[in-house]
Design a protein around this motif. Structure first.
Motif, PDB file in Angstrom:
ATOM      1  N   GLY A  20       0.803  -1.213   0.000  1.00 45.10           N
ATOM      2  CA  GLY A  20       0.000   0.000   0.000  1.00 45.10           C
ATOM      3  C   GLY A  20       0.834   1.260   0.000  1.00 45.10           C
ATOM      4  O   GLY A  20       0.476   2.252  -0.635  1.00 45.10           O
ATOM      5  N   GLY A 136      -7.074  -1.896  -0.292  1.00 48.83           N
ATOM      6  CA  GLY A 136      -6.855  -0.496  -0.627  1.00 48.83           C
ATOM      7  C   GLY A 136      -7.078  -0.175  -2.092  1.00 48.83           C
ATOM      8  O   GLY A 136      -6.824   0.937  -2.545  1.00 48.83           O
ATOM      9  N   SER A 138      -9.715   0.471  -4.030  1.00 53.40           N
ATOM     10  CA  SER A 138     -10.549   1.643  -4.331  1.00 53.40           C
ATOM     11  C   SER A 138      -9.845   2.926  -3.920  1.00 53.40           C
ATOM     12  O   SER A 138      -9.884   3.927  -4.637  1.00 53.40           O
ATOM     13  CB  SER A 138     -11.894   1.543  -3.609  1.00 53.40           C
ATOM     14  OG  SER A 138     -12.607   0.455  -4.105  1.00 53.40           O
ATOM     15  N   TYR A 139      -9.205   2.905  -2.763  1.00 54.83           N
ATOM     16  CA  TYR A 139      -8.490   4.079  -2.278  1.00 54.83           C
ATOM     17  C   TYR A 139      -7.386   4.475  -3.261  1.00 54.83           C
ATOM     18  O   TYR A 139      -7.265   5.632  -3.656  1.00 54.83           O
ATOM     19  CB  TYR A 139      -7.898   3.784  -0.894  1.00 54.83           C
ATOM     20  CG  TYR A 139      -6.904   4.810  -0.417  1.00 54.83           C
ATOM     21  CD1 TYR A 139      -7.324   6.058   0.014  1.00 54.83           C
ATOM     22  CD2 TYR A 139      -5.539   4.529  -0.427  1.00 54.83           C
ATOM     23  CE1 TYR A 139      -6.406   7.005   0.439  1.00 54.83           C
ATOM     24  CE2 TYR A 139      -4.616   5.474   0.009  1.00 54.83           C
ATOM     25  CZ  TYR A 139      -5.061   6.704   0.434  1.00 54.83           C
ATOM     26  OH  TYR A 139      -4.155   7.636   0.843  1.00 54.83           O
ATOM     27  N   ILE A 140      -6.582   3.504  -3.668  1.00 57.52           N
ATOM     28  CA  ILE A 140      -5.468   3.765  -4.578  1.00 57.52           C
ATOM     29  C   ILE A 140      -5.982   4.300  -5.910  1.00 57.52           C
ATOM     30  O   ILE A 140      -5.505   5.306  -6.427  1.00 57.52           O
ATOM     31  CB  ILE A 140      -4.616   2.494  -4.772  1.00 57.52           C
ATOM     32  CG1 ILE A 140      -3.900   2.154  -3.466  1.00 57.52           C
ATOM     33  CG2 ILE A 140      -3.631   2.652  -5.927  1.00 57.52           C
ATOM     34  CD1 ILE A 140      -3.302   0.768  -3.444  1.00 57.52           C
ATOM     35  N   ASN A 142      -8.977   5.654  -6.625  1.00 57.95           N
ATOM     36  CA  ASN A 142      -9.681   6.930  -6.481  1.00 57.95           C
ATOM     37  C   ASN A 142      -8.732   8.091  -6.173  1.00 57.95           C
ATOM     38  O   ASN A 142      -9.090   9.245  -6.380  1.00 57.95           O
ATOM     39  CB  ASN A 142     -10.769   6.839  -5.417  1.00 57.95           C
ATOM     40  CG  ASN A 142     -11.919   5.955  -5.867  1.00 57.95           C
ATOM     41  OD1 ASN A 142     -12.179   5.816  -7.055  1.00 57.95           O
ATOM     42  ND2 ASN A 142     -12.591   5.339  -4.921  1.00 57.95           N
ATOM     43  N   LEU A 143      -7.565   7.809  -5.682  1.00 50.86           N
ATOM     44  CA  LEU A 143      -6.562   8.850  -5.459  1.00 50.86           C
ATOM     45  C   LEU A 143      -5.719   9.059  -6.717  1.00 50.86           C
ATOM     46  O   LEU A 143      -5.408  10.193  -7.086  1.00 50.86           O
ATOM     47  CB  LEU A 143      -5.668   8.471  -4.276  1.00 50.86           C
ATOM     48  CG  LEU A 143      -4.663   9.513  -3.813  1.00 50.86           C
ATOM     49  CD1 LEU A 143      -5.355  10.804  -3.405  1.00 50.86           C
ATOM     50  CD2 LEU A 143      -3.867   8.965  -2.642  1.00 50.86           C
TER      51      LEU A 143
END
Length: 186
Positions: A20, A136, A138-140, A142-143
């Motif tokens: 991550g 992670g 979606s987080y990765i 979406n960022l």
């Protein structure tokens, strides 16, 4: 616990933390690298397509490791390799992402392929697949998409120096380069 042997649960935790922390920087850096290397192609693509294609060509994690839970469930093609000692299976996402079985022109960076291809296609697994895929993801994603979108208009502000790319062909995406900010026009 035997000295030097790390329990599988601890290995998975360390891989999760390590993976991550490197994913965002690696992904955005690789997207900028490809957009600089292929500016005409990048101009015709959306940030989402650039991120998806960069994840396909240069996944931040080149392998996915999974524990063997049921040796009897192995597909016939792997049966000869499954032994009592086998605890984990290593899957190379990099090789799958460059396999002609799944992709036309697998060694080319073509963000346009994502006009009609869904990220759920079977040969796309930069974050793994199934219940143990990277939490992670979606987080990765979406960022990274908005970051790449903000950087694309500023591509002339970046320089690729000390490039040691492999020639086009199998695994061409494995490149060593330095990406840095530079004055416009230099």
């Amino acid at each position: 616990m035997t000295r030097g042997i790390v329990p599988p649960k601890i290995r998975r935790i360390v891989r999760t933390i390590d993976g991550g922390s490197r994913s965002i920087g690696s992904l955005v850096s690789s997207a900028i690298y490809y957009a600089k290397k292929y500016p005409k192609i990048a101009q015709c693509a959306t940030p989402e397509q650039i991120v998806l294609e960069t994840l396909r060509c240069a996944p931040p994690a080149w392998t996915v490791v999974r524990p063997v839970l049921d040796r009897n469930a192995a597909p016939p093609s792997l049966a000869a390799y499954v032994t009592e000692e086998l605890e984990e299976v290593v899957i190379s996402t990099l090789l799958i992402h460059h396999d002609e079985k799944y992709w036309q022109h697998p060694d080319s960076w073509l963000p346009s392929r994502w006009h009609q291809t869904s990220p759920s296609v079977s040969g796309f697994m930069p974050f793994g697949k199934g219940t143990e895929r990277c939490f992670g993801q979606s987080y990765i994603f979406n960022l990274a998409v908005p970051l790449v979108g903000r950087v694309l208009p500023l591509l002339d502000s970046f320089c690729v120096t000390e490039e040691k790319a492999m020639p086009d062909g199998p695994l061409y995406s494995v490149a060593s380069y330095e990406l840095r900010y530079c004055e416009s026009g230099s």
